[in-house]
Motif scaffolding. Structure first.
Motif, short mmCIF file in Angstrom:
data_model
loop_
_atom_site.label_atom_id
_atom_site.label_comp_id
_atom_site.label_asym_id
_atom_site.label_seq_id
_atom_site.Cartn_x
_atom_site.Cartn_y
_atom_site.Cartn_z
N ARG A 144 0.81 -1.22 0.00
CA ARG A 144 0.00 0.00 0.00
C ARG A 144 0.84 1.26 0.00
O ARG A 144 0.30 2.36 0.03
CB ARG A 144 -0.93 -0.01 1.22
CG ARG A 144 -2.00 -1.09 1.15
CD ARG A 144 -2.68 -1.29 2.49
NE ARG A 144 -3.72 -2.32 2.41
CZ ARG A 144 -4.25 -2.95 3.44
NH1 ARG A 144 -3.82 -2.65 4.67
NH2 ARG A 144 -5.17 -3.87 3.28
N HIS A 274 2.90 16.13 10.57
CA HIS A 274 1.93 15.10 10.96
C HIS A 274 1.49 15.33 12.40
O HIS A 274 0.28 15.31 12.72
CB HIS A 274 2.56 13.72 10.79
CG HIS A 274 1.61 12.58 10.99
ND1 HIS A 274 1.27 12.09 12.24
CD2 HIS A 274 0.93 11.81 10.10
CE1 HIS A 274 0.42 11.09 12.11
NE2 HIS A 274 0.19 10.90 10.84
N SER A 288 -3.50 10.99 6.37
CA SER A 288 -2.69 10.15 5.50
C SER A 288 -1.49 10.90 4.95
O SER A 288 -1.32 12.11 5.17
CB SER A 288 -3.54 9.63 4.33
OG SER A 288 -3.86 10.70 3.45
N HIS A 289 -0.68 10.16 4.18
CA HIS A 289 0.51 10.74 3.56
C HIS A 289 0.16 11.92 2.66
O HIS A 289 0.88 12.92 2.63
CB HIS A 289 1.23 9.65 2.75
CG HIS A 289 2.39 10.15 1.96
ND1 HIS A 289 3.58 10.51 2.54
CD2 HIS A 289 2.54 10.35 0.62
CE1 HIS A 289 4.43 10.91 1.61
NE2 HIS A 289 3.82 10.83 0.43
N ARG A 290 -0.96 11.83 1.93
CA ARG A 290 -1.30 12.92 1.01
C ARG A 290 -1.62 14.20 1.76
O ARG A 290 -1.36 15.30 1.25
CB ARG A 290 -2.45 12.52 0.09
CG ARG A 290 -3.79 12.33 0.76
CD ARG A 290 -4.84 11.90 -0.25
NE ARG A 290 -6.13 11.68 0.36
CZ ARG A 290 -7.03 12.65 0.57
NH1 ARG A 290 -6.76 13.88 0.20
NH2 ARG A 290 -8.18 12.38 1.13
N HIS A 291 -2.18 14.10 2.96
CA HIS A 291 -2.46 15.29 3.74
C HIS A 291 -1.17 15.96 4.20
O HIS A 291 -1.02 17.19 4.12
CB HIS A 291 -3.32 14.94 4.96
CG HIS A 291 -4.65 14.38 4.61
ND1 HIS A 291 -5.06 13.11 4.98
CD2 HIS A 291 -5.70 14.91 3.89
CE1 HIS A 291 -6.27 12.88 4.54
NE2 HIS A 291 -6.69 13.95 3.87
N THR A 293 1.72 15.62 2.76
CA THR A 293 2.36 16.15 1.55
C THR A 293 1.78 17.51 1.17
O THR A 293 2.51 18.42 0.74
CB THR A 293 2.19 15.16 0.38
OG1 THR A 293 2.84 13.93 0.71
CG2 THR A 293 2.80 15.71 -0.90
N ALA A 294 0.47 17.66 1.33
CA ALA A 294 -0.16 18.95 1.02
C ALA A 294 0.37 20.05 1.93
O ALA A 294 0.63 21.18 1.48
CB ALA A 294 -1.67 18.83 1.15
N ASP A 296 3.32 19.96 3.42
CA ASP A 296 4.72 20.15 3.07
C ASP A 296 4.87 21.01 1.82
O ASP A 296 5.81 21.81 1.71
CB ASP A 296 5.39 18.78 2.85
CG ASP A 296 6.90 18.90 2.76
OD1 ASP A 296 7.54 19.17 3.79
OD2 ASP A 296 7.43 18.74 1.64
N THR A 297 3.93 20.88 0.88
CA THR A 297 3.98 21.68 -0.34
C THR A 297 3.81 23.17 -0.04
O THR A 297 4.37 24.03 -0.74
CB THR A 297 2.92 21.20 -1.34
OG1 THR A 297 3.14 19.83 -1.63
CG2 THR A 297 2.97 21.99 -2.64
N ALA A 308 -4.43 23.89 2.30
CA ALA A 308 -4.31 22.43 2.36
C ALA A 308 -5.46 21.92 3.23
O ALA A 308 -5.68 22.42 4.34
CB ALA A 308 -2.97 22.03 2.96
#
Length: 337
Positions: A144, A274, A288-291, A293-294, A296-297, A308
């Protein structure tokens, strides 16, 4: 005196180690009646009194199969005869909970265990997850793309609503628990869900792990479990660094300093973001990772973009050189820069 069978001895030693440093109070075994939890229960009711504490048992009826209530009652009856005090059979409602059926059942089960543990002021709750379960967890996490947190597998100890949840058997194989039950004259219940190919874990158990063992040898199970232990140790060190870093990047006006975040190593920054998202109120299970990442962007890929979005209706924007929460999704956000 006959020598103690090695599988029984291994499980009792594992339980003794797990109980060694607990505060006073009873321990509760979560027991489905399957081989793993049944072997754990038998070992705990033997070991706990010799350490000066009582052992109780909780069996959870998820109501997902015909005869589940009778199965729970049978486990409770066995536990009472075996000397467990207290013994509780708890019915839970799985329908209507978020996530897939496995996640919903797990959430309901842990909620029930936490409630029983709190009511009896338990020193700990014990579950029967084995080395095989850990290997399956690592493979599923890898498939995953879960990252280090997923590859760390199941921790041997974690908090369950203020009560330690212990997994004493993470270095004991499923084969050992089955052999221990046979030696002790116990008849485990075979959960049909464990062989249902509609569940990813069941497919890994039936097809993937046996194929790996055939291709790479039986040591692959221990190697996967050892990988989880090593990654967990690395995660703990990085989390300690992140906790210190989070304190250092807080902005005097609130939120987090973008400049200070940008100076952090990516692995530490991700953990800081996180932890901060959880601090803001984002539900951990949905984060999750995508949150991350948002978030971090907003630090490393800033192009004047909007907020975000985080679970729980939270939004974070970049403004005046800091990341700051601006309220629930749908509300207007002030311009960032």
């Amino acid at each position: 005196m006959a020598a103690l069978a090695p599988p029984v001895a291994a499980i009792r030693v594992a339980v003794r180690r797990a109980l060694a440093d607990l505060p006073p109070g009873p321990v509760l075994v979560a027991c489905s009646g399957g081989a793993d939890s049944l072997a754990l229960a038998a070992a705990t009711v033997f070991v706990a009194p010799r350490l000066g504490r009582s052992a109780g048992l909780v069996t959870v009826d998820h109501g997902l199969q015909a005869g589940s209530a009778e199965r729970a009652a049978a486990v409770a009856t066995w536990a009472g005869a075996a000397g467990f005090v207290p013994v509780e059979a708890v019915r839970v409602e799985v329908a209507g909970r978020p996530g897939g059926p496995e996640a919903a059942a797990r959430e309901a089960r842990y909620q029930a265990l936490a409630e029983v543990a709190g009511r009896h002021r338990a020193a700990a709750v014990l579950t029967g997850h084995t080395r095989d379960d850990q290997a399956e967890t690592v493979l599923l996490a890898l498939a995953r793309g879960a990252g280090p947190r997923g590859l760390a597998g199941m921790p041997a100890r974690r908090d369950l609503a203020g009560v330690p949840l212990l997994r004493p058997l993470l270095e004991v194989s499923r084969e050992q628990t089955r052999k221990a039950c046979a030696v002790l004259g116990l008849t485990p219940w075979e959960d049909p869900h464990n062989a249902d190919p509609s569940y990813a874990r069941a497919r890994v158990r039936a097809d993937v792990l046996p194929a790996l063992v055939r291709a790479l040898g039986p040591g692959v199970l221990e190697n996967l479990a050892r990988t989880a232990r090593l990654v967990a140790a690395d995660n703990a060190a990085l989390d300690d660094l992140a906790a210190t870093a989070l304190a250092g990047v807080r902005h005097p006006a609130g939120g987090l300093s973008v400049a200070a975040l940008a100076d952090l190593a990516p692995a530490v920054r991700g953990r800081v973001l996180h932890a901060w998202a959880r601090e803001l109120g984002a539900p951990p299970a949905a984060l999750s990772h995508r949150h991350v990442t948002a978030l971090d962007t907003l630090v490393t890929g800033w192009r004047g973009q909007g907020a975000a979005h985080l679970p729980g209706g939270l939004r974070v924007i970049r403004r005046d050189g800091r990341l700051t929460r601006v309220g629930a999704a749908g509300a207007g956000a002030p311009p960032g820069r």
